[in-house]
Write a protein that holds these residues in place. Structure first.
Motif, PDB file in Angstrom:
ATOM      1  N   LEU A  32      10.922 -32.003  14.577  1.00  0.00           N
ATOM      2  CA  LEU A  32      10.013 -31.778  13.198  1.00  0.00           C
ATOM      3  C   LEU A  32       9.879 -32.019  12.102  1.00  0.00           C
ATOM      4  N   ALA A  33      10.861 -33.386  12.365  1.00  0.00           N
ATOM      5  CA  ALA A  33      10.994 -34.353  10.869  1.00  0.00           C
ATOM      6  C   ALA A  33       9.760 -35.185  10.173  1.00  0.00           C
ATOM      7  N   ARG A  34       9.249 -35.331  11.159  1.00  0.00           N
ATOM      8  CA  ARG A  34       8.124 -36.444  10.775  1.00  0.00           C
ATOM      9  C   ARG A  34       7.054 -35.960  11.292  1.00  0.00           C
ATOM     10  N   VAL A  35       6.701 -34.814  11.859  1.00  0.00           N
ATOM     11  CA  VAL A  35       5.340 -33.996  12.434  1.00  0.00           C
ATOM     12  C   VAL A  35       5.445 -33.402  11.163  1.00  0.00           C
ATOM     13  N   SER A  36       6.109 -32.464  10.429  1.00  0.00           N
ATOM     14  CA  SER A  36       6.210 -31.556   9.836  1.00  0.00           C
ATOM     15  C   SER A  36       5.034 -32.340   8.490  1.00  0.00           C
ATOM     16  N   ARG A  37       4.603 -33.863   8.132  1.00  0.00           N
ATOM     17  CA  ARG A  37       3.805 -33.784   7.625  1.00  0.00           C
ATOM     18  C   ARG A  37       2.516 -33.818   7.528  1.00  0.00           C
ATOM     19  N   ALA A  38       2.178 -33.585   9.359  1.00  0.00           N
ATOM     20  CA  ALA A  38       0.930 -32.732   9.476  1.00  0.00           C
ATOM     21  C   ALA A  38       0.261 -31.913   9.223  1.00  0.00           C
ATOM     22  N   PHE A  39       1.789 -31.037   8.712  1.00  0.00           N
ATOM     23  CA  PHE A  39       1.361 -28.995   8.683  1.00  0.00           C
ATOM     24  C   PHE A  39       0.156 -28.975   8.213  1.00  0.00           C
ATOM     25  N   PRO A  40      -0.137 -29.059   7.171  1.00  0.00           N
ATOM     26  CA  PRO A  40      -1.530 -28.743   6.108  1.00  0.00           C
ATOM     27  C   PRO A  40      -2.849 -29.043   6.450  1.00  0.00           C
ATOM     28  N   PHE A  41      -2.870 -30.141   7.585  1.00  0.00           N
ATOM     29  CA  PHE A  41      -3.666 -30.837   8.109  1.00  0.00           C
ATOM     30  C   PHE A  41      -4.316 -29.696   9.994  1.00  0.00           C
TER      31      PHE A  41
END
Length: 258
Positions: A32-41
């Motif tokens: 989830l390290a990179r996936v976390s960048r999409a958490f707000p959207f």
């Protein structure tokens, strides 16, 4: 952009019970390290049904408190109470644990204690009261936009908390999921701030937007500092608790600025 869209789908799958096509997970290693960048959207998308229901109920002149509780109920169903679980476990651990090891052991226990129960009651109560106040003071779909804004902001706060602290347990679930790097954290914050600005500024204006951002940032910092002092690092529960506390802080601030 294509990879970011795939990360949004993966973030939605992780943060909610919404079914996501398996094609988005082809070649995905589960980190989830990179996936976390999409958490707000992703947070905005997850909150969209609840915000829509909230706006429609207010437009139909349903009592704002009832509309708020129904919206929160739907939002909790959509997320599977993922963040609420983190809040209750963190409250039990920090409230009942005399030292770091005991606190972590309590947080791992699936049973809920007094601190956790009180935290959940206060979470739903404060969010419902704040949403009801917003619903009374603004137009229906402006109120819905406020719910969406806080959903995005609080998910950005999760990523910062996750990035700022090392894992409290090297063999924990949060550690195995990876840790956001600086680029992922910065993009998550930029998206969270951008979405919040677009959703709050047109309806509530700068006098509501600026305090909301400042209070949310302060809440994130204080929660992270407290977790650092007690646990020396993050866990999956503290990440979820950060989301809940920041959502409460942002909603209450908006309610007081109307």
């Amino acid at each position: 952009m294509r990879e970011y869209m795939r990360d949004i789908a993966r973030a939605v799958a992780f943060l909610s019970r919404i079914p996501v096509p398996t094609s988005f997970f082809t070649g995905y290693d589960g980190k989830l390290a990179r996936v976390s960048r999409a958490f707000p959207f992703a947070g905005l998308l997850i909150a969209l049904p609840a915000a829509f229901v909230f706006g429609v109920l207010l437009a139909l002149h349903i009592d704002p408190l009832m509309a708020a509780l129904l919206a929160l109920t739907l939002q909790t169903v959509m997320t599977g109470a993922l963040h609420e679980d983190g809040l209750s476990d963190t409250a039990d651990g920090l409230g009942g644990g005399k030292d770091r090891e005991r606190a972590l052991a309590i947080m791992k226990d699936s049973r809920i204690g007094t601190y956790g129960a009180c935290a959940l009651i206060l979470s739903f109560g404060l969010r419902a009261a704040a949403l009801a106040a917003i619903g009374r003071g603004t137009l229906p779909f402006d109120s819905a936009a406020a719910l969406l804004a806080t959903a995005a902001l609080s998910r950005g706060a999760m990523v910062w908390h996750w990035y700022a602290l090392p894992p409290a347990k090297p063999d924990g679930i949060a550690a195995s999921a990876g840790r956001p790097d600086g680029d992922a954290m910065q993009l998550a914050l930029i998206v969270a701030l951008g979405l919040a600005t677009l959703l709050i500024w047109p309806s509530l204006g700068i006098p509501a937007l600026v305090p909301c951002l400042l209070v949310t940032a302060a809440a994130t910092f204080l929660v992270t500092r407290r977790v650092r002092q007690r646990l020396s690092g993050h866990t999956g529960d503290t990440i979820g608790a950060t989301q809940q506390i920041c959502e409460i802080a942002s909603l209450c601030t908006l309610a007081m600025c109307i």
